[in-house]
Design an enzyme around this catalytic site. Structure first.
Site, short mmCIF file in Angstrom:
data_model
loop_
_atom_site.label_atom_id
_atom_site.label_comp_id
_atom_site.label_asym_id
_atom_site.label_seq_id
_atom_site.Cartn_x
_atom_site.Cartn_y
_atom_site.Cartn_z
N TYR A 9 3.43 9.68 -0.76
CA TYR A 9 4.49 9.07 0.06
C TYR A 9 5.87 9.26 -0.60
CZ TYR A 9 0.53 6.51 2.25
OH TYR A 9 -0.65 6.18 2.85
N ASP B 54 0.84 -1.20 0.00
CA ASP B 54 0.00 0.00 0.00
C ASP B 54 0.87 1.25 0.00
OD1 ASP B 54 -2.84 1.21 0.54
OD2 ASP B 54 -1.46 2.29 1.85
N LYS C 255 -2.41 5.81 -4.60
CA LYS C 255 -3.50 6.78 -4.37
C LYS C 255 -3.19 8.12 -5.04
CE LYS C 255 -3.61 4.79 0.28
NZ LYS C 255 -2.21 4.61 0.66
N HIS D 57 -7.33 9.73 -2.38
CA HIS D 57 -6.75 9.71 -1.04
C HIS D 57 -7.64 10.37 0.02
CE1 HIS D 57 -2.45 9.22 0.71
NE2 HIS D 57 -3.33 9.10 1.68
N1 LIG Z 1 -5.28 6.36 3.34
C1 LIG Z 1 -4.70 7.16 4.22
O1 LIG Z 1 -5.03 8.34 4.37
C2 LIG Z 1 -3.61 6.61 5.07
C3 LIG Z 1 -3.11 7.39 6.13
C4 LIG Z 1 -2.09 6.85 6.92
C5 LIG Z 1 -1.60 5.59 6.63
N2 LIG Z 1 -2.08 4.87 5.57
C6 LIG Z 1 -1.53 3.55 5.23
O2 LIG Z 1 -1.64 2.69 6.36
C7 LIG Z 1 -0.35 2.16 6.67
C8 LIG Z 1 -0.23 1.89 8.14
O3 LIG Z 1 -0.44 3.06 8.90
P1 LIG Z 1 0.71 3.79 9.73
O4 LIG Z 1 2.00 3.48 9.10
O5 LIG Z 1 0.37 5.23 9.85
O6 LIG Z 1 0.59 3.21 11.19
P2 LIG Z 1 0.43 1.74 11.88
O7 LIG Z 1 0.58 0.65 10.88
O8 LIG Z 1 -0.78 1.79 12.72
O9 LIG Z 1 1.67 1.76 12.88
C9 LIG Z 1 2.98 1.70 12.42
C10 LIG Z 1 3.87 1.73 13.66
O10 LIG Z 1 3.67 0.53 14.43
C11 LIG Z 1 4.92 -0.13 14.61
N3 LIG Z 1 4.65 -1.58 14.51
C12 LIG Z 1 4.44 -2.30 13.39
N4 LIG Z 1 4.21 -3.60 13.68
C13 LIG Z 1 4.29 -3.71 15.03
C14 LIG Z 1 4.17 -4.80 15.93
N5 LIG Z 1 3.89 -6.03 15.50
N6 LIG Z 1 4.32 -4.55 17.25
C15 LIG Z 1 4.60 -3.30 17.72
N7 LIG Z 1 4.72 -2.23 16.90
C16 LIG Z 1 4.56 -2.42 15.57
C17 LIG Z 1 5.82 0.35 13.51
O11 LIG Z 1 7.17 0.35 13.93
P3 LIG Z 1 8.41 -0.13 13.01
O12 LIG Z 1 8.15 0.30 11.59
O13 LIG Z 1 9.55 0.58 13.64
O14 LIG Z 1 8.50 -1.63 13.17
C18 LIG Z 1 5.33 1.80 13.33
O15 LIG Z 1 5.93 2.66 14.29
C19 LIG Z 1 0.62 3.25 6.14
O16 LIG Z 1 1.94 2.78 6.03
C20 LIG Z 1 -0.05 3.60 4.85
O17 LIG Z 1 0.25 2.64 3.86
C21 LIG Z 1 -3.07 5.37 4.81
#
Ligand SMILES: NC(=O)c1ccc[n+]([C@@H]2O[C@H](COP(=O)([O-])OP(=O)(O)OC[C@H]3O[C@@H](n4cnc5c(N)ncnc54)[C@H](OP(=O)(O)O)[C@@H]3O)[C@@H](O)[C@H]2O)c1
Length: 277
Positions: free
Chosen positions: A47, A42, A72, A104
């Site tokens: 990004y 994704d 997106k 998005h």
């Molecule tokens: N459509 C939208 O508007 C939108 C907005 C935001 C995000 N997104 C998408 O959603 C994805 C995920 O969201 P996000 O990156 O904001 O946040 P998230 O996935 O909720 O959290 C990521 C964080 O959690 C940590 N983590 C990952 N796996 C873990 C585990 N098993 N145990 C403990 N901690 C863990 C990661 O650390 P490390 O990386 O250091 O391991 C990172 O700091 C994004 O990468 C993006 O692709 C979409």
């Protein structure tokens, strides 16, 4: 990897790798993840890592046909620039189609972008089209305007922000719910919550795995981001345990409707997105 079937028949792996903020050396984690079995990525134009993702795919040796790639279109590119923006993402991703293309945020000229996306879909350049951060009012608007029902709505969803009403609305139209930030963007209070930890301890799983499994059992796909090998492994190791109805109810009770600043109900944030590049 198990799949969800989208409303046009396309299969989407239930777990994807979110790559927001994945850049530089950390793209090696994407290569590693693909080698471990991740098949759904994704990304997004905003990004600024589509080229790096293409390189990681190339390095991994995984065939394009085995992958499900989402990207997106950003707010400032909506409207007349939709087709050229899409073509630019294709070029950066080094591919001639994407599996899922999303609007998005629901701000700006997203209705005319939807028309162009429908054309690109019919031309075979996109396997499924959808939206992100749309509330039910936006979904109604786009369904009244267009001829194709969005295949996906990607929205922030985690135990502190469960989105039940929106989920039910989406389900009634066959719109697949995808949870972004399933860990509340690495929210420590969520990832160490005693209810989630206790459930995990009973099953030999982490709280993070319990959160992802809870989503899957609500028929919600997840796209957790990690650049840490042990966590990447955990985040796809979700198919050898189940949560009981009682455990699902315990997690349901954690909902705080905890919207952050980055939310489509926040008009200020939507306005700001127009200036972010
Ligand atoms: N459509 C939208 O508007 C939108 C907005 C935001 C995000 N997104 C998408 O959603 C994805 C995920 O969201 P996000 O990156 O904001 O946040 P998230 O996935 O909720 O959290 C990521 C964080 O959690 C940590 N983590 C990952 N796996 C873990 C585990 N098993 N145990 C403990 N901690 C863990 C990661 O650390 P490390 O990386 O250091 O391991 C990172 O700091 C994004 O990468 C993006 O692709 C979409």
């Amino acid at each position: 990897m198990e799949n969800f079937q989208l409303n046009n028949g396309v299969l989407m792996p239930k777990v994807g790798l979110g790559v927001y903020k994945v850049k530089g050396d950390s793209t090696e984690a994407v290569v590693w993840a693909l080698k471990q079995g991740y098949r759904h990525l994704d990304t997004a134009a905003i990004y600024h890592n589509e080229e790096l993702i293409a390189e990681a795919i190339h390095k991994s040796g995984v065939k394009r046909s085995e992958l499900f790639i989402t990207t997106k279109i950003w707010t400032s590119d909506l409207g007349a620039k939709t087709r050229t923006t899409f073509e630019s993402s294709l070029k950066k991703l080094n591919t001639d189609y994407v599996d899922l293309y999303l609007i998005h945020w629901p701000t700006g000229d997203y209705l005319s972008s939807w028309n162009t996306m429908e054309d690109l879909y019919r031309e075979g350049k996109i396997r499924a089209i959808g939206v992100s951060n749309f509330e039910s009012s936006h979904l109604k608007e786009i369904m009244n305007h267009g001829t194709i029902i969005p295949a996906v709505n990607q929205v922030q969803t985690h135990p502190f922000l469960q989105k039940d009403e929106l989920h039910d609305f989406m389900t009634s139209y066959g719109i697949q719910h995808v949870a972004w930030a399933p860990f509340g963007r690495g929210n420590k209070r969520l990832l160490t919550h005693p209810v989630l930890k206790d459930i995990g301890d009973r099953k030999g799983k982490t709280a993070a795995q319990v959160i992802l499994r809870w989503n899957l059992q609500r028929d919600i796909a997840v796209i957790p981001k990690s650049i840490t090998p042990a966590r990447l492994e955990q985040n796809i190791d979700l198919f050898d345990f189940t949560l009981s109805e009682q455990e699902m109810r315990e997690i349901a009770a954690l909902d705080l409707n905890q919207k952050g600043f980055i939310d489509s109900s926040n008009k200020l944030y939507l306005w700001i997105t127009r200036w972010i590049r």
